[in-house]
Design a protein around this motif. Sequence first.
Motif: not given
Length: 117
Positions: A97-109
């Motif tokens: 599973l991988r999360a995303r945010c509107s500014v930084d994009g996909w999380a590295g973890t």
Amino acid sequence: MRILAPLLLIAATSARADGPVIEDAQARSTAQGWRFDVTMRHPDTGWDHYADGWEVLAPDGTRLGLRPLTHPHETEQPFTRSLSGIVIPEGITTVTLRARCSVDGWAGTTFTLPLPK
């Protein structure tokens, strides 16, 4: 000018340190496919910067499902959202599973989730 480059790198690293994090997840098989309940945290500040989705990946990186998040959760942290109807190919026992945010994009973890039998 040479001093600025390391400072910019530190600033960029600090900003990403507060990226979206999947804290917990559950999966269960249903008659309509797999259901995922994912709990995540992100320091949402409003519409300008918020966690805007998470995805389910097969071990080879193939996307099996995407859960868009359509609004900020600045007063609800952590928060849990679900996604149903995911088809998991035969033989896959673990997903990522991988999360995303509107500014930084996909999380590295990422978050590895063994599928229950």
